[in-house]
Write a protein that holds these residues in place. Structure first.
Motif, PDB file in Angstrom:
ATOM      1  N   TYR A   1       0.799  -1.237   0.000  1.00  0.00           N
ATOM      2  CA  TYR A   1       0.000   0.000   0.000  1.00  0.00           C
ATOM      3  C   TYR A   1       0.832   1.288   0.000  1.00  0.00           C
ATOM      4  O   TYR A   1       0.316   2.353   0.307  1.00  0.00           O
ATOM      5  CB  TYR A   1      -0.965   0.006   1.190  1.00  0.00           C
TER       6      TYR A   1
ATOM      7  N   HIS B   1      -5.087  -3.996  -1.461  1.00  0.00           N
ATOM      8  CA  HIS B   1      -5.193  -2.536  -1.315  1.00  0.00           C
ATOM      9  C   HIS B   1      -5.243  -1.762  -2.629  1.00  0.00           C
ATOM     10  O   HIS B   1      -4.957  -0.564  -2.649  1.00  0.00           O
ATOM     11  CB  HIS B   1      -4.015  -1.993  -0.485  1.00  0.00           C
TER      12      HIS B   1
ATOM     13  N   TYR C   1      -8.036   0.765  -2.211  1.00  0.00           N
ATOM     14  CA  TYR C   1      -7.654   1.697  -1.139  1.00  0.00           C
ATOM     15  C   TYR C   1      -6.693   2.744  -1.709  1.00  0.00           C
ATOM     16  O   TYR C   1      -6.861   3.949  -1.509  1.00  0.00           O
ATOM     17  CB  TYR C   1      -7.001   0.883  -0.018  1.00  0.00           C
TER      18      TYR C   1
ATOM     19  N   HIS D   1     -10.025  -2.721   1.958  1.00  0.00           N
ATOM     20  CA  HIS D   1      -9.884  -1.647   2.954  1.00  0.00           C
ATOM     21  C   HIS D   1     -10.752  -0.487   2.488  1.00  0.00           C
ATOM     22  O   HIS D   1     -10.435   0.144   1.491  1.00  0.00           O
ATOM     23  CB  HIS D   1      -8.417  -1.224   3.029  1.00  0.00           C
TER      24      HIS D   1
ATOM     25  N   HIS E   1     -11.177  -3.979  12.143  1.00  0.00           N
ATOM     26  CA  HIS E   1     -10.069  -3.031  11.998  1.00  0.00           C
ATOM     27  C   HIS E   1     -10.591  -1.595  12.119  1.00  0.00           C
ATOM     28  O   HIS E   1     -11.509  -1.186  11.405  1.00  0.00           O
ATOM     29  CB  HIS E   1      -9.436  -3.281  10.617  1.00  0.00           C
TER      30      HIS E   1
ATOM     31  N   VAL F   1      -9.385   1.545  11.540  1.00  0.00           N
ATOM     32  CA  VAL F   1      -9.301   2.532  10.457  1.00  0.00           C
ATOM     33  C   VAL F   1     -10.298   2.162   9.361  1.00  0.00           C
ATOM     34  O   VAL F   1     -11.028   3.014   8.841  1.00  0.00           O
ATOM     35  CB  VAL F   1      -7.866   2.622   9.886  1.00  0.00           C
ATOM     36  N   ARG F   2     -10.351   0.869   9.046  1.00  0.00           N
ATOM     37  CA  ARG F   2     -11.314   0.425   8.037  1.00  0.00           C
ATOM     38  C   ARG F   2     -12.735   0.807   8.454  1.00  0.00           C
ATOM     39  O   ARG F   2     -13.525   1.314   7.657  1.00  0.00           O
ATOM     40  CB  ARG F   2     -11.223  -1.094   7.840  1.00  0.00           C
TER      41      ARG F   2
ATOM     42  N   GLU G   1      -5.533  -4.588  14.883  1.00  0.00           N
ATOM     43  CA  GLU G   1      -5.649  -3.110  14.941  1.00  0.00           C
ATOM     44  C   GLU G   1      -7.124  -2.746  15.073  1.00  0.00           C
ATOM     45  O   GLU G   1      -7.655  -1.923  14.330  1.00  0.00           O
ATOM     46  CB  GLU G   1      -5.056  -2.491  13.682  1.00  0.00           C
TER      47      GLU G   1
ATOM     48  N   GLU H   1      -4.366   3.840  16.880  1.00  0.00           N
ATOM     49  CA  GLU H   1      -3.549   4.304  15.758  1.00  0.00           C
ATOM     50  C   GLU H   1      -3.926   5.748  15.393  1.00  0.00           C
ATOM     51  O   GLU H   1      -5.111   6.106  15.406  1.00  0.00           O
ATOM     52  CB  GLU H   1      -3.804   3.370  14.559  1.00  0.00           C
TER      53      GLU H   1
ATOM     54  N   TYR I   1       2.582   5.876  15.840  1.00  0.00           N
ATOM     55  CA  TYR I   1       1.626   4.991  15.175  1.00  0.00           C
ATOM     56  C   TYR I   1       0.543   4.686  16.208  1.00  0.00           C
ATOM     57  O   TYR I   1      -0.623   4.910  15.985  1.00  0.00           O
ATOM     58  CB  TYR I   1       2.352   3.728  14.712  1.00  0.00           C
TER      59      TYR I   1
ATOM     60  N   THR J   1       5.079   0.592   7.565  1.00  0.00           N
ATOM     61  CA  THR J   1       3.704   0.960   7.219  1.00  0.00           C
ATOM     62  C   THR J   1       3.558   2.414   7.616  1.00  0.00           C
ATOM     63  O   THR J   1       3.351   2.744   8.774  1.00  0.00           O
ATOM     64  CB  THR J   1       2.710   0.073   8.001  1.00  0.00           C
TER      65      THR J   1
ATOM     66  N   CYS K   1       1.395   4.847   7.063  1.00  0.00           N
ATOM     67  CA  CYS K   1       0.091   5.474   6.792  1.00  0.00           C
ATOM     68  C   CYS K   1      -0.152   6.706   7.647  1.00  0.00           C
ATOM     69  O   CYS K   1      -0.786   7.671   7.196  1.00  0.00           O
ATOM     70  CB  CYS K   1      -1.027   4.465   7.032  1.00  0.00           C
TER      71      CYS K   1
HETATM   72  O1  FUB Z   1      -3.714  -1.181   5.575  1.00  0.00           O
HETATM   73  C1  FUB Z   1      -3.331   0.158   5.318  1.00  0.00           C
HETATM   74  C2  FUB Z   1      -3.103   0.878   6.626  1.00  0.00           C
HETATM   75  O2  FUB Z   1      -2.016   0.250   7.312  1.00  0.00           O
HETATM   76  C3  FUB Z   1      -4.240   0.838   7.591  1.00  0.00           C
HETATM   77  O3  FUB Z   1      -5.192   1.822   7.418  1.00  0.00           O
HETATM   78  C4  FUB Z   1      -3.540   0.968   8.881  1.00  0.00           C
HETATM   79  O4  FUB Z   1      -4.312   0.573   9.975  1.00  0.00           O
HETATM   80  C5  FUB Z   1      -2.319   0.107   8.688  1.00  0.00           C
HETATM   81  O5  FUB Z   1      -2.622  -1.228   8.949  1.00  0.00           O
END
Ligand code: FUB
Ligand code: ZN
Length: 639
Positions: free
Chosen positions: A89, A155, A158, A205, A265, A267-268, A316, A332, A380, A401, A403
């Motif tokens: 991603y 992803h 996403y 996602h 998850h 954020v999702r 997460e 996060e 994070y 990661t 993000c």
């Molecule tokens: O999967 C992409 C991003 O990485 C997610 O939004 C975050 O939680 C992290 O897992």
């Protein structure tokens, strides 16, 4: 007044669009004011924005280059012969970084050098796109065969969502469609091959629905709204392709309207709720409204005091109701930001200040903590307790990661777009900080508003209105302010509080001044005892800020976890200019056992322990771990 109108007419349409353009959304009560219409002055947010523009954005580009993240695009276009690097991603992180610069350009805050760097990156991105419109550096070149094969984790959609959001912000900041057109070509590729009656696809996602709906808003092309609906409803042909537990984790595949609680998850989940709220604003679909209300009620049992969400490291994910451990809190940065996105949308849909309460809580605390004061280190996780182990590196310049850093950048650079809204009857003020706003009411009347304040350090806000006409000024009254004293043009008034806003309707004259005084008395906050970690503890808040204790600030030679607050005493707020970029600290009477806990056995009979008196000091939570590693706690034992 005429001059303002002329100036407004001179702003090209591209620059005159808000973060979310709900101006034509049938079920939006409020409509955003563009980032370009608000100039943030010296105050609380200016150092955070300055750190983003001067340090965070340029250093992240250097790190992208060092870690091969931009090279991933050059590899695909043939500009460089290097292996692909980083998780699948990484493209999305570059897009979020570009989106942040797009917002900085909208507010006129991005220096020319940054724009040039961003243009070069956009060129690398555009050069990497397939002729058929596909773009994702993980599934191109020698990896084409893997396209759309592992939808749970790949992803692709996403990344496309972030590409579209970046393209829209960039176009609104510069008038240039180059990046947006890259995203639109990929959307057209999807529409050609996938969807009802074509091949099934799902997003692993949530994210694309938010961007498709904003694309629909800016283009008027209903196919984009239909595609967003397809993702929100889920295609039944996909259900057997994922494990049952993934239906929870992914927050996708099954209809959004089948959800009964916040789970999976974090954020999702927050992005799915945001997309669903966007969809509700465009369609008024009552099924969505009912589910969103239910999920928001559930948020009330799953959110930390800081506005952070997603307490479990495993997956997460959201935990059960009241499962909010402090030390193990995952929280996060992206999840707190997702919480802001969702609540902002709910606010636009309803005009109800309860959503802005959550937005402000997450903004000042659980999201603001995510970037260091210097703008080069990021959290994070944003826990509410630390034992002070130097190995426990909570702030880092780079994550594989990555993000969170660009997510923090885009929220800080778009912040001027969250200060105000308009509605049929007038102007809404959601956030307080020094700024000046030039925009227009929905009947076309030009309006200027200037705020002078030391908020959140002090509760006084002076708002000078430059407009002629009768309209309602809705000033948010935070729930934590037990009272709010208001004067208009020097006369005390007691406006009605409707859904968290003080509504002042009058025939305004240029130069009319409104002064509001919010109550900034520090508060002792209790937790529902079902949060087992917080039993026997209190948290301290002042204004919108959650406070915390760090070991470094406590009397020399004492251990942080020995202290308990003596709750009967008042606080001593003190402005500390040279500390943590300038903060109000809180001092308070406290007690500790004469024999430190560390010298006592693990278990023993309950005995009266002689206590020693002292004074503890608290700092705002967002500034935690900005000095040397030290123990920290938000929830403090009390007597
Ligand atoms: O999967 C992409 C991003 O990485 C997610 O939004 C975050 O939680 C992290 O897992
Ligand atoms: Zn993140």
């Amino acid at each position: 007044m005429k001059t303002i109108l002329v100036l407004l007419l001179l702003i090209p349409a591209a620059f005159a669009q808000p973060v979310l353009d709900t101006s034509k959304s049938p079920s939006a009560v409020l409509h955003g004011v563009p980032v370009s219409a608000v100039k943030v002055g010296d105050g609380f947010w200016s150092p955070r924005r300055k750190a983003t523009v001067e340090t965070s954005l340029p250093t992240l580009l250097v790190l992208f280059e060092e870690n091969g993240i931009i090279d991933n695009f050059r590899r695909v276009s043939g500009r460089k012969d290097v292996p692909r690097r980083g998780p699948v991603y990484t493209d999305s992180d570059v897009y979020k970084w570009l989106e942040a610069i797009g917002f900085a350009l909208q507010s006129g805050d991005a220096p020319a050098g940054l724009r040039k760097s961003a243009e070069a990156v956009i060129d690398d991105i555009a050069a990497s796109q397939d002729k058929n419109g596909y773009i994702n550096t993980s599934f191109m070149g020698d990896k084409v065969a893997q396209r759309h094969t592992a939808m749970r984790g790949n992803h692709e959609l996403y990344c496309l969502g972030h590409l579209l959001q970046a393209g829209i912000a960039w176009q609104r900041g510069t008038g240039d469609r180059k990046l947006l057109d890259v995203g639109v070509r990929m959307v057209e590729y999807l529409i050609r091959d996938f969807g009802p009656g074509k091949k099934p696809i799902f997003e692993g996602h949530p994210e694309i629905e938010l961007s498709l709906i904003e694309l629909y808003r800016s283009s008027g092309d209903r196919r984009y709204l239909e595609l967003a609906k397809y993702f929100l409803e889920g295609d039944p042909r996909n259900v057997d392709k994922v494990r049952p537990q993934d239906l929870v984790y992914l927050n996708t595949v099954i209809p959004f309207t089948s959800r009964t609680q916040l789970e999976g998850h974090a954020v999702r989940s927050m992005y799915a709720c945001s997309g669903a709220t966007d969809y509700y604003m465009e369609t008024g679909d009552k099924k969505y409204q009912a589910v969103l209300e239910k999920l928001w009620a559930d948020l009330g049992t799953k959110m930390y005091l800081t506005g952070g969400v997603g307490s479990r490291a495993q997956g997460e994910a959201f935990g059960e109701s009241y499962e909010l451990p402090n030390r193990a809190a995952y929280t996060e940065s992206c999840a707190a930001i997702g919480n802001m996105f969702w609540n902002w949308r709910l606010l636009q849909a309803t005009g109800d200040g309860k959503f802005m309460e959550v937005f402000e809580r997450a903004l000042y605390n659980g999201a603001n903590s995510g970037m260091s004061l210097g703008g080069n280190l990021y959290c994070y996780r944003n826990p509410l307790e630390l034992i002070g182990d130097p190995k426990d590196k909570i702030r880092n310049p780079w994550y594989n990661t990555t993000c969170c850093p660009p997510n923090l950048q885009r929220i800080l650079m778009s912040l001027p777009g969250y200060f105000y809204s308009t509605s049929k009857d007038g102007l809404w003020v959601h956030l307080y900080d020094n700024n000046s706003m030039k925009w227009k009411l929905e009947d076309g009347t030009a309006v200027e508003l200037n705020q002078v304040t030391k908020y959140p350090w002090e509760g006084r806000v002076e708002l000078t209105v430059a407009a002629s006409g009768t309209f309602t000024l809705h000033l948010r009254k935070p729930v934590w302010s037990h009272n709010a004293k208001v004067t208009v043009a020097g006369a005390t008034v007691t406006p009605a509080v409707e859904k968290g806003y003080l509504s002042i309707r009058r025939a305004w004259k240029p130069g009319d001044k409104v002064v509001v005084e919010f109550d900034m008395t520090p508060r002792l906050t209790a937790s529902n005892p079902l949060v087992r970690d917080n039993i026997g503890k209190l948290a301290i808040e002042r204004g919108p800020l959650v406070y915390t204790m760090e070991g470094l600030d406590q009397p020399a030679g004492t251990a942080l976890f020995d202290w308990r607050i003596d709750a009967r005493n008042p606080f001593r707020p003190e402005w500390q200019n040279g500390m943590l970029g300038g903060v109000v600290t809180l001092k308070h009477a406290a007690l500790r056992p004469s024999k430190p806990h560390a010298e006592r056995p693990l278990y023993g009979e309950v005995l009266k322990t002689p206590m020693v008196r002292g004074e503890i000091m608290l700092i705002p939570y967002y500034a935690f771990q900005n000095r040397e590693p030290t123990a920290m706690q938000v929830w403090i034992p009390y007597r």
